[in-house]
Motif scaffolding. Structure first.
Motif, PDB file in Angstrom:
ATOM      1  N   TRP B  58       0.824  -1.216   0.000  1.00  0.00           N
ATOM      2  CA  TRP B  58       0.000   0.000   0.000  1.00  0.00           C
ATOM      3  C   TRP B  58       0.856   1.264   0.000  1.00  0.00           C
ATOM      4  CZ3 TRP B  58      -4.976   0.633  -1.158  1.00  0.00           C
ATOM      5  CH2 TRP B  58      -5.784  -0.506  -1.201  1.00  0.00           C
ATOM      6  N   LEU B  65      -4.615  -3.006  -5.760  1.00  0.00           N
ATOM      7  CA  LEU B  65      -5.686  -2.874  -6.758  1.00  0.00           C
ATOM      8  C   LEU B  65      -6.323  -1.484  -6.689  1.00  0.00           C
ATOM      9  CD1 LEU B  65      -7.364  -4.328  -8.931  1.00  0.00           C
ATOM     10  CD2 LEU B  65      -8.973  -4.955  -7.145  1.00  0.00           C
ATOM     11  N   GLY B  66      -6.554  -1.010  -5.464  1.00  0.00           N
ATOM     12  CA  GLY B  66      -7.185   0.298  -5.299  1.00  0.00           C
ATOM     13  C   GLY B  66      -6.373   1.406  -5.964  1.00  0.00           C
ATOM     14  N   TRP B  67      -5.076   1.375  -5.777  1.00  0.00           N
ATOM     15  CA  TRP B  67      -4.222   2.396  -6.403  1.00  0.00           C
ATOM     16  C   TRP B  67      -4.267   2.271  -7.920  1.00  0.00           C
ATOM     17  CZ3 TRP B  67      -3.982   5.725  -2.944  1.00  0.00           C
ATOM     18  CH2 TRP B  67      -3.380   5.580  -1.691  1.00  0.00           C
ATOM     19  N   ARG B  68      -4.207   1.016  -8.392  1.00  0.00           N
ATOM     20  CA  ARG B  68      -4.176   0.822  -9.854  1.00  0.00           C
ATOM     21  C   ARG B  68      -5.460   1.298 -10.523  1.00  0.00           C
ATOM     22  NH1 ARG B  68      -1.478  -3.815  -8.349  1.00  0.00           N
ATOM     23  NH2 ARG B  68      -3.278  -5.181  -8.481  1.00  0.00           N
ATOM     24  N   GLU B  69      -6.569   1.113  -9.830  1.00  0.00           N
ATOM     25  CA  GLU B  69      -7.852   1.469 -10.438  1.00  0.00           C
ATOM     26  C   GLU B  69      -8.142   2.970 -10.360  1.00  0.00           C
ATOM     27  OE1 GLU B  69     -10.703  -0.699 -11.533  1.00  0.00           O
ATOM     28  OE2 GLU B  69      -9.079  -2.106 -11.935  1.00  0.00           O
ATOM     29  N   ARG B 203      -5.090  -0.577   8.545  1.00  0.00           N
ATOM     30  CA  ARG B 203      -4.614  -1.390   7.424  1.00  0.00           C
ATOM     31  C   ARG B 203      -3.895  -2.639   7.953  1.00  0.00           C
ATOM     32  NH1 ARG B 203      -6.426  -1.317   2.504  1.00  0.00           N
ATOM     33  NH2 ARG B 203      -6.347  -3.563   2.683  1.00  0.00           N
ATOM     34  N   ILE B 206      -6.423  -5.292   9.200  1.00  0.00           N
ATOM     35  CA  ILE B 206      -7.149  -6.043   8.165  1.00  0.00           C
ATOM     36  C   ILE B 206      -6.174  -6.933   7.392  1.00  0.00           C
ATOM     37  CG2 ILE B 206      -7.134  -4.549   6.089  1.00  0.00           C
ATOM     38  CD1 ILE B 206     -10.316  -5.927   7.598  1.00  0.00           C
ATOM     39  N   PHE B 210      -6.536 -10.905   6.827  1.00  0.00           N
ATOM     40  CA  PHE B 210      -6.427 -11.509   5.497  1.00  0.00           C
ATOM     41  C   PHE B 210      -5.254 -12.488   5.451  1.00  0.00           C
ATOM     42  CE2 PHE B 210      -9.134  -9.961   1.947  1.00  0.00           C
ATOM     43  CZ  PHE B 210     -10.071  -9.319   2.713  1.00  0.00           C
ATOM     44  N   HIS B 215      -5.752 -16.233   4.625  1.00  0.00           N
ATOM     45  CA  HIS B 215      -4.730 -16.691   3.675  1.00  0.00           C
ATOM     46  C   HIS B 215      -4.893 -16.065   2.292  1.00  0.00           C
ATOM     47  CE1 HIS B 215      -3.706 -19.534   6.808  1.00  0.00           C
ATOM     48  NE2 HIS B 215      -4.979 -19.871   6.860  1.00  0.00           N
ATOM     49  N   ALA B 216      -5.261 -14.816   2.292  1.00  0.00           N
ATOM     50  CA  ALA B 216      -5.443 -14.111   1.021  1.00  0.00           C
ATOM     51  C   ALA B 216      -4.753 -12.763   1.135  1.00  0.00           C
ATOM     52  CB  ALA B 216      -6.930 -13.926   0.735  1.00  0.00           C
ATOM     53  N   LYS B 217      -4.534 -12.130   0.000  1.00  0.00           N
ATOM     54  CA  LYS B 217      -3.886 -10.826   0.078  1.00  0.00           C
ATOM     55  C   LYS B 217      -4.941  -9.725   0.152  1.00  0.00           C
ATOM     56  CE  LYS B 217      -3.273 -10.558  -4.899  1.00  0.00           C
ATOM     57  NZ  LYS B 217      -2.414 -10.705  -6.050  1.00  0.00           N
ATOM     58  N   ASP B 218      -4.565  -8.616   0.726  1.00  0.00           N
ATOM     59  CA  ASP B 218      -5.541  -7.522   0.880  1.00  0.00           C
ATOM     60  C   ASP B 218      -5.093  -6.300   0.090  1.00  0.00           C
ATOM     61  OD1 ASP B 218      -3.391  -7.001   2.662  1.00  0.00           O
ATOM     62  OD2 ASP B 218      -4.639  -5.592   3.762  1.00  0.00           O
ATOM     63  N   TRP B 219      -4.303  -6.499  -0.959  1.00  0.00           N
ATOM     64  CA  TRP B 219      -3.860  -5.362  -1.754  1.00  0.00           C
ATOM     65  C   TRP B 219      -4.197  -5.589  -3.222  1.00  0.00           C
ATOM     66  CZ3 TRP B 219      -0.490  -8.543   0.994  1.00  0.00           C
ATOM     67  CH2 TRP B 219       0.232  -9.483   0.223  1.00  0.00           C
TER      68      TRP B 219
END
Lengths: 439, 219
Positions: B58, B65-69, B203, B206, B210, B215-219
């Protein structure tokens, strides 16, 4: 600009619920909830959201309508922000609006967490709003019916105690035509696996139990199903905000597995049930982790394939695409195992985009599909983006290992005339596997 | 005006830094206590390795993803925050002030560079305000406080730039600059600017959920 007030939908449960409220009663319950059950998570989220609007693109509702009132931060400003500002003293109609947003316009899919630099979990805030609505007796009629069913029968579908083993025996009988040695073992103490399903399986989709039995049989495993309440792993009370019933249901599920002294619970292909068992109920009941290990069927099938316990006669010839259900992908990280299984079973996999943790929600989960017909059209219209995403793959088969996803995807496939159909992994494995002693 | 200037660089500066530091410490400790008291079932899963990994994503432009979008917001946000910290700490004028009063000193940014960075902050604040008014999804969630805090930051830098360039009455602008800066410091613990204090923790929390539970990514 539109707000929730511009699109209220008549629902008997919500209407009757708010008719019994007064601003004073709402305030009393709200204050109790905030003081009793909420803490630093809610406070931090509510105080630090900088209202940057970046979360808009996370939400399928916003992406389908391009209407700002559907975006995650807007769902919060229309509900919790309003309530906090008024210290809970609001007109009953506001509770109606809050309930519609929280129960029917947020799938709690947590995709917005990938968009918020501050890591604000809108799904959690919506869950708190739902909890308030539940405590105020304002819940969508259809969802409340399933919560009542959990309460009265310990399963979601009003399946009576004798109907359950009866259904299993009927499936066993059917399956023995194909596999003469097949059993659906009931109440076997010390089995390796207890297989649990959601109540819609015995009610509407008995073939899934048949298929699971065939897979267990072919893999030669020691397994059992319980004959008593506790067999249902689904949990709509979790979504209605009724944490008390939610925990009773899960306690029965865990305790059934403990009573049978099984090594593991294997769950059928359902997402929300997994969330309830794996993430929510254990904490409410005071367990950091689970009293009995929990495995979702995606992971279970992956293990069987890795161990060579399932062999297939051929691969599924048509190209397929993979839908990632939020509760087992963002909720459990099974994206790669899911792909391994699908690639093992199918000739060609066409990925939809975005995928894995970033996949769009089916718009059925989080209890939204369970709010029933009054909200169906909104749910389908609110998932046009998913329809576009599916259409872009150009394939006709969607593999989706989750019941709610099946419901939601089938609805948009039909509405947007996508000419596709959905399949569970169990469907594919059953269809493709080598069947021992099959006649 | 001289009296006000003296007040601003003297007692008010002490007050502002005092409220900022003590207020921030109080808010962080109070929130920690509340989390331990009420959120035990969630605090239990905090995992700093997962939090760190996520924060690195982040803190990287386009690393999530948030930054990319949201590319324009991303570029603006990163430049804004970098300048927001660099300029006040490494501005020659500020260092001289601290040196004079306390004998503290460290290397400064070249004056012209600091000037450009400050103008960039003002421009980005204007962009943020424009976004607040005209982009529907931002306008929908905007509250008065959101406009006030962005304006406060913008005005602090604007008056600083004007004073540096000797545009307008230097004493008035310098005094206003100091007062705005002090108001901003005081606002940090008690307004949405508190995302400066809590953002890493929310951040981080969370990310822990995650990472260690899901076991997942949160970015």
């Amino acid at each position: 600009m539109n707000t929730i007030a511009d699109r209220l939908i008549e629902d008997e449960g919500l209407r009757r619920g708010v008719s019994r409220l007064t601003p004073e009663k709402i305030q009393k319950v709200f204050r109790e909830l905030i003081a009793g059950e909420c803490g630093a998570r809610l406070k931090t989220y509510m105080e630090t959201c900088v209202h940057c609007g970046m979360c808009a693109k996370a939400c399928h509702y916003y992406m389908s309508h391009k209407d700002p009132s559907y975006m995650p931060a807007a769902k919060v400003t229309q509900t919790m922000t309003r309530l906090l500002k008024a210290d809970g003293k609001v007109d009953p109609q506001v509770i109606y609006e809050c309930a519609q947003v929280a129960y029917t316009e947020c799938n709690l899919c947590r995709r917005c967490i990938h968009y918020c630099p501050l890591g604000i979990d809108t799904g959690y805030i919506m869950s708190v709003v739902r909890r308030l609505c539940h405590k105020l007796g304002v819940t969508p009629q259809y969802m409340q019916d399933t919560a009542h069913s959990h309460s009265a029968t310990m399963n979601q579908m009003w399946v009576k105690d004798d109907e359950w083993p009866d259904t299993l025996q009927w499936q066993e009988e059917e399956a023995r035509d194909e596999f003469p040695g097949l059993r659906i073992p009931l109440e076997v103490e010390g089995a390796d696996f207890m297989y649990s399903v959601i109540a819609p399986e015995p009610k509407f989709r008995t073939q899934l139990i048949y298929q699971a039995a065939a897979i267990f049989h072919a893999a030669g495993l020691s397994w059992t199903m319980p004959a008593t309440p506790g067999w249902d792993n689904s949990n709509m009370a979790m979504f209605s905000g009724d944490s008390e019933i939610m925990s009773r249901v899960e306690r029965a599920h865990y305790e059934t597995a403990q009573r049978l002294r099984v090594k593991r619970i294997v769950m059928g292909e359902c997402g929300h049930a997994f969330r309830a068992v794996y993430d929510t109920a254990n904490r409410w009941l005071g367990w950091k982790w689970h009293p009995v290990p929990i495995t979702h069927s995606v992971e279970f099938f992956w293990e069987l394939i890795q161990q060579g316990r399932i062999k297939i006669t051929h691969k599924y010839a048509e190209p397929v695409t993979i839908h990632d259900p939020c509760n087992i992908i963002r909720g459990r990280g099974l994206m790669e195992k899911l792909r391994d299984v699908v690639h093992f079973l199918c000739e060609e996999v066409v990925e939809m985009h975005p995928n894995r943790e970033h996949n769009y929600c089916c718009c059925a989960g989080g209890g939204v599909i369970n709010c029933g017909p009054p909200f169906k059209n909104v749910r389908v219209a609110g998932n046009a983006i998913k329809a576009e995403q599916l259409k872009a793959t150009g394939v006709h088969t969607v593999v989706a290992p989750c019941h709610n996803c099946h419901g939601g995807l089938e609805d948009i496939i039909s509405k947007y005339e996508l000419g596709m159909h959905t399949k569970f992994l169990g469907d594919l494995i059953y269809e493709l596997m080598e069947k021992p002693e099959a006649e | 005006m001289h009296a006000l200037y003296d007040l601003a660089v003297g007692p008010l500066a002490w007050l502002a830094f005092g409220i900022f530091i003590l207020g921030s410490a109080y808010r962080l400790l109070a929130m920690r206590a509340l989390a331990l008291k009420k959120d035990g079932a969630f605090v239990a899963f905090i995992s700093w390795p997962h939090a760190t990994k996520s924060l690195m994503h982040w803190l990287t432009p386009f690393g999530s993803l948030g930054w990319r979008e949201n590319p324009v917001v991303t570029v603006a946000t990163f430049i804004f925050h970098i300048c927001l910290f660099l300029v006040p700490i490494f501005l020659m004028g500020h260092i001289v002030l601290l040196d004079t009063f306390h004998g503290w000193s460290w290397p400064a940014l070249p004056g012209q560079l600091a000037d450009i960075l400050s103008i960039i902050v003002v421009v980005i604040c204007a962009y943020f305000l424009w976004r607040r008014m005209s982009v529907p999804e931002v306008r929908f969630v905007t509250s008065a406080q959101d406009i006030v805090v962005v304006s406060l930051v913008g005005l602090t830098f604007l008056t600083g730039v004007l004073a540096y360039h000797r545009i307008g009455d230097n004493l008035v602008l310098t005094t206003l600059h100091i007062l705005c800066g002090e108001a901003m410091l005081i606002a940090i613990p008690f307004t949405r600017l508190s995302h400066m204090l809590f953002g890493f923790f929310s951040r981080g929390y969370i990310a822990s959920e995650f990472g260690s539970v899901r076991h997942a990514k949160d970015w």
